[in-house]
Scaffold this motif. Structure first.
Motif, short mmCIF file in Angstrom:
data_model
loop_
_atom_site.label_atom_id
_atom_site.label_comp_id
_atom_site.label_asym_id
_atom_site.label_seq_id
_atom_site.Cartn_x
_atom_site.Cartn_y
_atom_site.Cartn_z
N ILE A 27 47.91 27.03 37.30
CA ILE A 27 46.84 27.28 36.33
C ILE A 27 46.07 28.54 36.69
CG2 ILE A 27 44.61 26.41 35.50
CD1 ILE A 27 45.81 23.58 35.63
N PHE A 28 45.75 28.70 37.98
CA PHE A 28 44.98 29.87 38.39
C PHE A 28 45.81 31.14 38.25
CE2 PHE A 28 42.40 26.76 41.00
CZ PHE A 28 41.33 26.80 40.13
N ASP A 29 47.13 31.06 38.42
CA ASP A 29 47.99 32.22 38.18
C ASP A 29 47.93 32.63 36.71
OD1 ASP A 29 48.99 32.86 40.70
OD2 ASP A 29 50.55 31.33 40.60
N ILE A 30 47.90 31.63 35.82
CA ILE A 30 47.79 31.91 34.39
C ILE A 30 46.45 32.58 34.07
CG2 ILE A 30 47.59 30.86 32.10
CD1 ILE A 30 49.53 28.66 33.11
N ILE A 31 45.36 32.03 34.64
CA ILE A 31 44.03 32.61 34.41
C ILE A 31 43.98 34.05 34.91
CG2 ILE A 31 41.57 32.43 34.95
CD1 ILE A 31 41.97 29.39 35.22
N PHE A 48 33.09 27.96 31.88
CA PHE A 48 34.49 28.06 32.32
C PHE A 48 34.56 28.60 33.76
CE2 PHE A 48 38.65 30.16 32.60
CZ PHE A 48 39.48 29.14 32.15
N LEU A 49 33.76 29.61 34.06
CA LEU A 49 33.76 30.19 35.41
C LEU A 49 33.23 29.20 36.43
CD1 LEU A 49 32.61 33.89 34.84
CD2 LEU A 49 34.86 32.85 34.60
N SER A 50 32.24 28.41 36.05
CA SER A 50 31.72 27.38 36.96
C SER A 50 32.78 26.35 37.29
CB SER A 50 30.49 26.71 36.34
OG SER A 50 29.43 27.62 36.21
N SER A 51 33.65 26.03 36.31
CA SER A 51 34.75 25.09 36.55
C SER A 51 35.73 25.65 37.57
CB SER A 51 35.49 24.79 35.24
OG SER A 51 34.66 24.13 34.32
N ILE A 52 36.01 26.94 37.49
CA ILE A 52 36.89 27.59 38.47
C ILE A 52 36.26 27.54 39.85
CG2 ILE A 52 37.97 29.77 39.14
CD1 ILE A 52 38.08 30.51 36.17
N LEU A 53 34.96 27.78 39.88
CA LEU A 53 34.24 27.87 41.15
C LEU A 53 34.30 26.56 41.95
CD1 LEU A 53 32.66 30.02 42.67
CD2 LEU A 53 30.60 29.28 41.47
N ILE A 66 41.12 32.81 43.48
CA ILE A 66 39.86 32.69 42.74
C ILE A 66 39.04 33.97 42.88
CG2 ILE A 66 37.61 31.51 42.78
CD1 ILE A 66 39.20 28.89 43.21
N TYR A 67 39.01 34.54 44.08
CA TYR A 67 38.31 35.82 44.25
C TYR A 67 38.95 36.89 43.37
CZ TYR A 67 34.82 35.07 47.92
OH TYR A 67 33.69 34.70 48.61
N LYS A 68 40.27 36.93 43.31
CA LYS A 68 40.95 37.93 42.47
C LYS A 68 40.55 37.77 41.01
CE LYS A 68 45.04 38.37 45.45
NZ LYS A 68 46.48 38.08 45.55
N ILE A 69 40.48 36.51 40.55
CA ILE A 69 40.08 36.24 39.16
C ILE A 69 38.68 36.78 38.88
CG2 ILE A 69 39.43 34.38 37.56
CD1 ILE A 69 41.73 32.72 38.83
N SER A 112 32.98 41.05 49.26
CA SER A 112 32.25 42.31 49.14
C SER A 112 32.62 43.04 47.85
CB SER A 112 32.53 43.21 50.35
OG SER A 112 32.14 42.59 51.55
N MET A 113 33.92 43.03 47.53
CA MET A 113 34.37 43.68 46.30
C MET A 113 33.79 42.98 45.06
SD MET A 113 36.06 45.98 44.69
CE MET A 113 37.24 46.74 45.79
N LEU A 114 33.77 41.65 45.10
CA LEU A 114 33.20 40.90 43.98
C LEU A 114 31.72 41.25 43.80
CD1 LEU A 114 33.17 38.79 41.77
CD2 LEU A 114 32.92 37.01 43.53
N LEU A 115 30.95 41.25 44.89
CA LEU A 115 29.53 41.59 44.78
C LEU A 115 29.34 43.04 44.34
CD1 LEU A 115 27.57 39.86 47.67
CD2 LEU A 115 27.96 39.12 45.32
N SER A 116 30.23 43.92 44.76
CA SER A 116 30.16 45.32 44.32
C SER A 116 30.29 45.40 42.81
CB SER A 116 31.26 46.14 45.00
OG SER A 116 31.28 47.46 44.52
N ASN A 117 31.22 44.62 42.25
CA ASN A 117 31.40 44.61 40.80
C ASN A 117 30.21 43.97 40.09
OD1 ASN A 117 33.85 45.84 41.06
ND2 ASN A 117 35.09 44.07 40.55
N ILE A 118 29.76 42.82 40.57
CA ILE A 118 28.66 42.11 39.93
C ILE A 118 27.39 42.95 39.92
CG2 ILE A 118 27.06 40.16 40.21
CD1 ILE A 118 29.42 38.46 41.11
#
Length: 352
Positions: A27-31, A48-53, A66-69, A112-118
């Motif tokens: 499922i996560f590969d599909i997302i 939806f994002l909270s469900s992934i989390l 999940i981090y990649k998503i 770090s990459m995720l926070l950089s984007n956010i």
């Protein structure tokens, strides 16, 4: 697409189920594949994002994907802005901070990459700032992870430079960073000349943002921070000067070797020059730059520079430094009210 996301949402809403690990991995590969599709954007709601989390702590393999998503989702500016007011921003910040401050986490670079984007989104920065209490404690954690050599045994944490740069868009963050008792900026400025382009760009961005507040200029130029040689050194080349000119330069720029090279990234050079321009806002700042012979470094840079934007930024600083204070006629340049039509004209000239 809508039917697919409804099915996925129903499977994710109850969280991890033992024995279904391979199913959820599919499922996560599909997302993840959907994050590159324009038509999927509307389905990435906060719910939806909270469900992934919910799956982030199930196992390491899940956390990686999940981090990649999330990295892909928050690389989209419009999605980032749309989600900036949601609770998921805070949940993702807390998850990322936990991995960043964990010295043994293999996910610290992804965090770090995720926070950089956010944090590229101003509204997301503000949301994080408002919810982090105390904010200074969180900033100290990020600065410690970034500045301590070998903090994480498997991750470079270079992207934290961009996180700190983005957060320094906020006045409250800059106030903390420039408080002398925190020694925060003093810990960061050595990375302005780091071998990592990302670290250089991010920390010079922090200084650039802090320099917008002219009330801290004297402190930035003082021995406490000693920012001028750190700004000039990347702009200096192998040119040789006579003893009189060398003696006026900061000691770090005196008698540089003929192998000295300039900062290779034109965007970084431009940002440094814009910071010098900010420091010229006050009479004391302008005089300090003149007294330390900044002009000759900029003169030689102007001969060498080929990037149009950096060249214009260099000329803007030189134009101020070569004028006398009588010609300038005002102590604080930022106190001058510029008519809106001229502001637009200057903006268009800069963009050209």
């Amino acid at each position: 697409m809508e039917h697919t996301f409804k099915e996925i949402g129903s499977l994710l809403k109850d969280g991890p189920i033992n024995g279904k690990e391979s199913l959820f991995l599919e499922i996560f590969d599909i997302i993840l594949s959907c994050t590159s599709q324009e038509e999927a954007k509307e389905h990435f709601s906060s719910e939806f994002l909270s469900s992934i989390l919910k799956f982030s702590d199930w196992n390491l393999e899940y956390k990686s994907i999940i981090y990649k998503i999330f990295i892909n989702i928050f690389s989209e500016e419009d999605l980032n802005d749309h989600l900036s007011e949601s609770k998921v921003i805070i949940d993702l910040f807390d998850l990322s901070l936990s991995d960043i401050t964990n010295k043994n986490s293999i996910h610290a670079d992804s965090a770090s990459m995720l926070l950089s984007n956010i944090t590229r989104c101003h509204n997301s920065c503000k949301r994080i700032s408002d919810c982090e209490c105390p904010l200074s404690q969180t900033l100290h954690k990020l600065v410690a992870a970034f500045t301590i050599v070998g903090y994480n045994i498997s991750c470079s944490l270079d992207q934290l430079a961009m996180v700190l740069c983005n957060l320094s868009q906020l006045t409250d963050v800059r106030k903390i960073m420039t408080q002398s008792d925190h020694c925060m900026l003093q810990k960061l400025v050595p990375f302005m000349n780091h071998e990592s382009n990302v670290r250089r760009r991010g920390i010079i961005g922090v200084v650039h943002n802090c320099a917008f507040d002219s009330s801290v200029h004297d402190w930035l130029l003082s021995i406490d921070v000693d920012i001028l040689p750190r700004l000039l050194l990347p702009l200096a080349g192998p040119e040789q000067f006579d003893d009189e000119d060398n003696d006026k330069l900061p000691i770090e720029l005196q008698y540089l070797p003929d192998t000295k090279t300039r900062e290779p990234d034109p965007e970084i050079r431009k940002q440094i020059l814009e910071t010098l321009n900010q420091l010229c806002a006050t009479r004391s700042g302008r005089q300090f730059l003149r007294d330390h012979n900044s002009y000759i470094i900029l003169r030689e840079l102007h001969k060498w520079e080929e990037d149009t934007s950096a060249l214009l930024a260099c000329e803007n600083v030189v134009d101020i430094l070569i004028r006398t204070e009588d010609e300038i006629g005002i102590d604080h340049l930022k106190s001058v009210e510029i008519p809106s039509d001229l502001q637009e004209k200057f903006k268009n000239l800069s963009s050209d």
